[in-house]
Design an enzyme around this catalytic site. Structure first.
Site, mmCIF file in Angstrom:
data_model
loop_
_atom_site.group_PDB
_atom_site.id
_atom_site.type_symbol
_atom_site.label_atom_id
_atom_site.label_comp_id
_atom_site.label_asym_id
_atom_site.label_seq_id
_atom_site.Cartn_x
_atom_site.Cartn_y
_atom_site.Cartn_z
ATOM 1 N N HIS A 1 -9.644 1.424 4.367
ATOM 2 C CA HIS A 1 -8.486 1.087 4.874
ATOM 3 C C HIS A 1 -7.988 2.463 5.914
ATOM 4 O O HIS A 1 -9.647 3.160 6.022
ATOM 5 C CB HIS A 1 -7.240 2.200 4.371
ATOM 6 C CG HIS A 1 -5.930 1.963 4.655
ATOM 7 N ND1 HIS A 1 -5.590 3.107 6.008
ATOM 8 C CD2 HIS A 1 -5.225 1.017 4.643
ATOM 9 C CE1 HIS A 1 -4.139 2.262 6.320
ATOM 10 N NE2 HIS A 1 -3.854 1.573 6.177
ATOM 11 N N SER B 1 2.188 -2.746 10.417
ATOM 12 C CA SER B 1 4.008 -3.066 10.927
ATOM 13 C C SER B 1 4.884 -4.256 10.522
ATOM 14 O O SER B 1 5.668 -3.890 11.330
ATOM 15 C CB SER B 1 4.767 -2.153 11.810
ATOM 16 O OG SER B 1 4.410 -0.931 11.938
ATOM 17 N N GLU C 1 -6.305 -4.980 10.302
ATOM 18 C CA GLU C 1 -5.184 -3.989 10.301
ATOM 19 C C GLU C 1 -4.893 -3.570 11.789
ATOM 20 O O GLU C 1 -5.739 -2.368 11.783
ATOM 21 C CB GLU C 1 -4.847 -3.222 8.878
ATOM 22 C CG GLU C 1 -4.554 -3.495 8.548
ATOM 23 C CD GLU C 1 -4.022 -2.746 7.081
ATOM 24 O OE1 GLU C 1 -2.596 -2.885 7.047
ATOM 25 O OE2 GLU C 1 -4.475 -1.667 6.646
ATOM 26 N N LYS D 1 -0.162 4.101 -0.667
ATOM 27 C CA LYS D 1 -0.552 5.678 -0.201
ATOM 28 C C LYS D 1 -0.058 6.869 -1.211
ATOM 29 O O LYS D 1 0.026 6.558 -2.152
ATOM 30 C CB LYS D 1 -0.304 5.821 1.641
ATOM 31 C CG LYS D 1 -0.081 4.407 2.502
ATOM 32 C CD LYS D 1 0.119 4.878 3.594
ATOM 33 C CE LYS D 1 -0.182 3.747 4.906
ATOM 34 N NZ LYS D 1 -0.285 3.281 6.120
ATOM 35 N N ASN E 1 0.810 -0.967 0.283
ATOM 36 C CA ASN E 1 0.412 0.331 0.137
ATOM 37 C C ASN E 1 1.299 1.370 -0.256
ATOM 38 O O ASN E 1 1.715 1.295 1.054
ATOM 39 C CB ASN E 1 -1.196 0.148 1.004
ATOM 40 C CG ASN E 1 -1.701 1.113 1.156
ATOM 41 O OD1 ASN E 1 -1.941 2.157 0.727
ATOM 42 N ND2 ASN E 1 -2.320 1.718 2.668
ATOM 43 N N GLU F 1 -7.365 5.023 7.554
ATOM 44 C CA GLU F 1 -7.281 6.452 6.816
ATOM 45 C C GLU F 1 -7.795 6.817 6.572
ATOM 46 O O GLU F 1 -8.127 7.510 6.465
ATOM 47 C CB GLU F 1 -5.649 6.679 6.017
ATOM 48 C CG GLU F 1 -3.737 6.106 7.311
ATOM 49 C CD GLU F 1 -2.803 5.138 6.626
ATOM 50 O OE1 GLU F 1 -3.319 5.971 5.068
ATOM 51 O OE2 GLU F 1 -2.074 4.790 7.067
ATOM 52 N N GLY G 1 2.062 2.109 10.770
ATOM 53 C CA GLY G 1 2.663 2.784 10.516
ATOM 54 C C GLY G 1 3.291 3.593 12.423
ATOM 55 O O GLY G 1 4.015 4.454 12.179
HETATM 56 C C1 PEP Z 1 -0.960 -0.294 5.764
HETATM 57 O O1 PEP Z 1 -0.977 1.508 5.715
HETATM 58 O O2 PEP Z 1 -2.104 -0.322 5.198
HETATM 59 C C2 PEP Z 1 0.078 -0.575 6.660
HETATM 60 C C3 PEP Z 1 -0.218 -1.797 7.465
HETATM 61 O O3 PEP Z 1 1.300 0.272 6.635
HETATM 62 P P1 PEP Z 1 2.489 0.088 8.062
HETATM 63 O O4 PEP Z 1 2.648 -1.242 7.248
HETATM 64 O O5 PEP Z 1 3.704 0.891 7.343
HETATM 65 O O6 PEP Z 1 2.378 -0.504 8.642
#
Ligand code: PEP
Length: 257
Positions: free
Chosen positions: A99, A217, A171, A15, A13, A101, A177
């Site tokens: 997501h 992460s 998630e 972003k 992803n 976000e 993040g």
């Molecule tokens: C995400 O934004 O879907 C995500 C998992 O980000 P990160 O791997 O940076 O935590």
């Protein structure tokens, strides 16, 4: 992972990072690090403007292109929106919906996420449906209840055939993040519960056919342990998907088992 019944998927992803002009160089570098044999489907989800470049460059490296969001509307006067038809037309095979976000900054509700997933399925695009609890919910012991609710809401009105085309990404919001990864046990516990919810809704055959990813992460160091869990069928990866060598290491980690 259980490759007998379902696909393993490693999805990046990006972003709002990277540029369309950066796609080709990224894929060229990725190709140098990718394992020779592949045990999973690989997809990079990007802003819509980069999808044509990803489709073109990705062919060389067996990387599919995906979107990061879609409109719930089919077509019409919706300035700024991108429809599922438009994504399909430029070659997207997957698209993220819900997501955290988008849920936080754009106030997307569970019913909107459901409508977006249905819009994608209607155009043959696999929705990657994100669900996840906040730290507060986890600390109050509400994780399982909340995740079950989110999964049921996201799949409302989706039939037993279509559900097998859906991918669920667990998630935890507190892990996105932040560098704080869920332990393999925590991630497996929730992914197993997601499968149990799908089993209750659609039966055992559908439940074992749906790929469930972990995101939050995931990186080159922790991927192997997470991917070794029986109900974790891949990863949705943010930060590490922007680093070709790290992303390729995560892809390589699916070769176990
Ligand atoms: C995400 O934004 O879907 C995500 C998992 O980000 P990160 O791997 O940076 O935590």
């Amino acid at each position: 992972m259980n490759r007998k019944y379902r696909k393993t998927v490693i999805a990046g992803n990006w972003k709002m990072n990277q540029l369309a002009s950066g796609v080709k160089p990224f894929i060229e570098e990725l190709k140098e690090h990718m394992p020779k044999t592949r045990s999973c489907d690989v997809v990079l989800c990007t802003p819509a403007v980069m999808i044509p470049a990803m489709v073109k460059a990705g062919k060389d490296c067996r990387v599919a292109a995906g979107g990061e969001d879609v409109s719930k509307f089919e077509k019409g006067a919706y300035t700024g929106e991108i429809s599922a038809d438009m994504l399909a037309d430029v070659g997207a095979k997957y698209c993220i919906v819900g997501h955290s976000e988008r849920r936080e900054y754009h106030h997307e509700s569970d019913s909107l996420v459901n409508e977006k997933a249905k819009a994608l399925l209607a155009k043959g695009i696999a929705p990657i449906i994100c669900v996840g609890e906040s730290l507060e919910q986890r600390e109050k012991n509400l994780t399982m209840e909340y995740i079950a609710y989110q999964v049921c809401a996201a799949l409302s009105g989706i039939d037993g055939t279509q559900v097998r085309r859906c991918i669920i990404a667990y998630e935890p919001i507190w892990a996105i993040g932040t560098g704080k990864t869920a332990t393999a046990e925590q991630a497996e516990e929730v992914c197993c519960e997601i499968r149990a919810v799908i089993r209750r809704l659609y039966g055992a055959r559908s439940a074992r056919a749906v790929s469930i990813l972990y995101g939050g992460s995931m990186n080159a160091k922790n991927a192997a342990e997470l991917l070794a869990q029986p109900d974790i069928d891949g990863g949705l990866i943010g930060g590490a998907s922007l680093k070709p060598a790290d992303f390729a290491t995560i892809v390589a980690a699916t070769a176990q088992g």
